[in-house]
Design a protein around this motif. Sequence first.
Motif, mmCIF file in Angstrom:
data_model
loop_
_atom_site.group_PDB
_atom_site.id
_atom_site.type_symbol
_atom_site.label_atom_id
_atom_site.label_comp_id
_atom_site.label_asym_id
_atom_site.label_seq_id
_atom_site.Cartn_x
_atom_site.Cartn_y
_atom_site.Cartn_z
ATOM 1 N N GLY A 285 0.804 -1.213 0.000
ATOM 2 C CA GLY A 285 0.000 0.000 0.000
ATOM 3 C C GLY A 285 0.833 1.257 0.000
ATOM 4 O O GLY A 285 0.526 2.229 -0.704
ATOM 5 N N GLY A 286 1.924 1.260 0.777
ATOM 6 C CA GLY A 286 2.801 2.430 0.808
ATOM 7 C C GLY A 286 3.450 2.703 -0.529
ATOM 8 O O GLY A 286 3.488 3.848 -0.997
ATOM 9 N N LEU A 287 3.942 1.651 -1.189
ATOM 10 C CA LEU A 287 4.541 1.825 -2.503
ATOM 11 C C LEU A 287 3.492 2.159 -3.556
ATOM 12 O O LEU A 287 3.725 2.971 -4.454
ATOM 13 C CB LEU A 287 5.295 0.554 -2.910
ATOM 14 C CG LEU A 287 6.569 0.251 -2.137
ATOM 15 C CD1 LEU A 287 7.204 -1.035 -2.651
ATOM 16 C CD2 LEU A 287 7.563 1.390 -2.243
ATOM 17 N N TYR A 288 2.351 1.534 -3.448
ATOM 18 C CA TYR A 288 1.324 1.760 -4.451
ATOM 19 C C TYR A 288 0.774 3.174 -4.383
ATOM 20 O O TYR A 288 0.303 3.719 -5.392
ATOM 21 C CB TYR A 288 0.195 0.741 -4.287
ATOM 22 C CG TYR A 288 -0.337 0.287 -5.619
ATOM 23 C CD1 TYR A 288 -1.395 0.926 -6.233
ATOM 24 C CD2 TYR A 288 0.280 -0.770 -6.288
ATOM 25 C CE1 TYR A 288 -1.858 0.517 -7.460
ATOM 26 C CE2 TYR A 288 -0.175 -1.181 -7.510
ATOM 27 C CZ TYR A 288 -1.244 -0.541 -8.097
ATOM 28 O OH TYR A 288 -1.688 -0.951 -9.322
ATOM 29 N N THR A 289 0.825 3.781 -3.210
ATOM 30 C CA THR A 289 0.427 5.177 -3.103
ATOM 31 C C THR A 289 1.296 6.046 -4.003
ATOM 32 O O THR A 289 0.804 6.967 -4.666
ATOM 33 C CB THR A 289 0.549 5.648 -1.645
ATOM 34 O OG1 THR A 289 -0.341 4.882 -0.833
ATOM 35 C CG2 THR A 289 0.184 7.124 -1.517
ATOM 36 N N SER A 290 2.592 5.745 -4.051
ATOM 37 C CA SER A 290 3.493 6.493 -4.929
ATOM 38 C C SER A 290 3.114 6.302 -6.393
ATOM 39 O O SER A 290 3.124 7.249 -7.183
ATOM 40 C CB SER A 290 4.935 6.033 -4.704
ATOM 41 O OG SER A 290 5.323 6.224 -3.373
ATOM 42 N N VAL A 291 2.768 5.068 -6.755
ATOM 43 C CA VAL A 291 2.382 4.794 -8.140
ATOM 44 C C VAL A 291 1.092 5.523 -8.501
ATOM 45 O O VAL A 291 0.958 6.098 -9.580
ATOM 46 C CB VAL A 291 2.224 3.276 -8.358
ATOM 47 C CG1 VAL A 291 1.748 2.969 -9.773
ATOM 48 C CG2 VAL A 291 3.539 2.558 -8.092
ATOM 49 N N VAL A 292 0.135 5.524 -7.572
ATOM 50 C CA VAL A 292 -1.134 6.194 -7.820
ATOM 51 C C VAL A 292 -0.934 7.695 -7.971
ATOM 52 O O VAL A 292 -1.522 8.343 -8.840
ATOM 53 C CB VAL A 292 -2.136 5.888 -6.681
ATOM 54 C CG1 VAL A 292 -3.357 6.794 -6.761
ATOM 55 C CG2 VAL A 292 -2.566 4.434 -6.753
#
Length: 366
Positions: A285-292
Amino acid sequence: MTTRRRCRVSRGRRAEGACVSSARGCRGTMAAPRENVSLLFKLYCLAVMTLVAAAYTIALRYTRTSDRELYFSTTAVCITEVIKLLLSVGILAKETGSPGRFKASLRENVLGSPKELMKLSVPSLVYAVQNNMAFLALSNLDAAVYQVTYQLKIPCTALCTVLMLNRTLSKLQWISVFMLCGGVILVQWEPAQATKVVVEQNPWLGFGAVAIAVLCSGFAGVYFEKVLKSSDTSLWVRNIQMYLSGIVVTLVGVYLSDGAEVNEKGFFYGYTYHVWFVIFLASVGGLYTSVVVKYTDNIMKGFSAAAAIVLSTIASVMLFGLQITLTFALGTLLVCVSIYLYGLPRQDTTSIQQGETASKERVGGV
């Protein structure tokens, strides 16, 4: 003919941006990557972001209210930072394309930039507090109540955006902010009650933890955005800088908060497959926030937050025996509508390139 002539002039003067669509591939200023991202990929981002957010909340709630040996939340936050660092290093290695460029990037941006590491230690500290508050809140609040209340981060983020980034919000956005606050008040006015929780809870402590998490989320998110968009440094380099600081900060937190018990029982005391699943979801979730932030827009993030609330509520009814009240249902609906309205009028400001973002802010008045 006109297009080719322009390209020849551009190459002769070595000017950027004169021609993008020449048959010979004249190289100018490239279009922003997200403009070439397909709708299917954006929908994929939306689906994954929603499922991760909802699953993380439910799984964390389960691990904090089961009758098994309770693990140390501070150690879980620390392990999450370690995993996010390792994943970011792997993605940066793939992005650079060769071991030589990868080592040079780490040497220049990490080992040779102590000032940047100190700069990124600020959000690291704030995010560490936020993550620990999430554990405390979900130990004392139902997952659905937490998801709705946590959306107060939107007005907090809006205020930090206005103060720290000198942006302005539209009237509809301010209306949606007050609408969201009203929805959260309704949810807490006559809150839903869970009937299958085996541990004693303190709702006031839970709401206090949410309030601290909301403040941390708003400040840290806007601070990181400001650092990210003030230079052309890779997103993954910035993540590595932040997670390195985060590991140090969370390790200090472990031994200040639970040092004696960790020494007695062990760092991984109480860990089960469910706990590792929570850590995995937090890391992704933390990394995917950056992608989003990089590839999607605010409308999609709003849909994701609203959908996560709905999924968390449904899961809480099925897994924890949550009893829904009328005011809770109305408040949840109001929060979901306000999230959508807040994101709807905004221009896309997710670009990492500072110049493009500033241009869009001038045009859109955001």
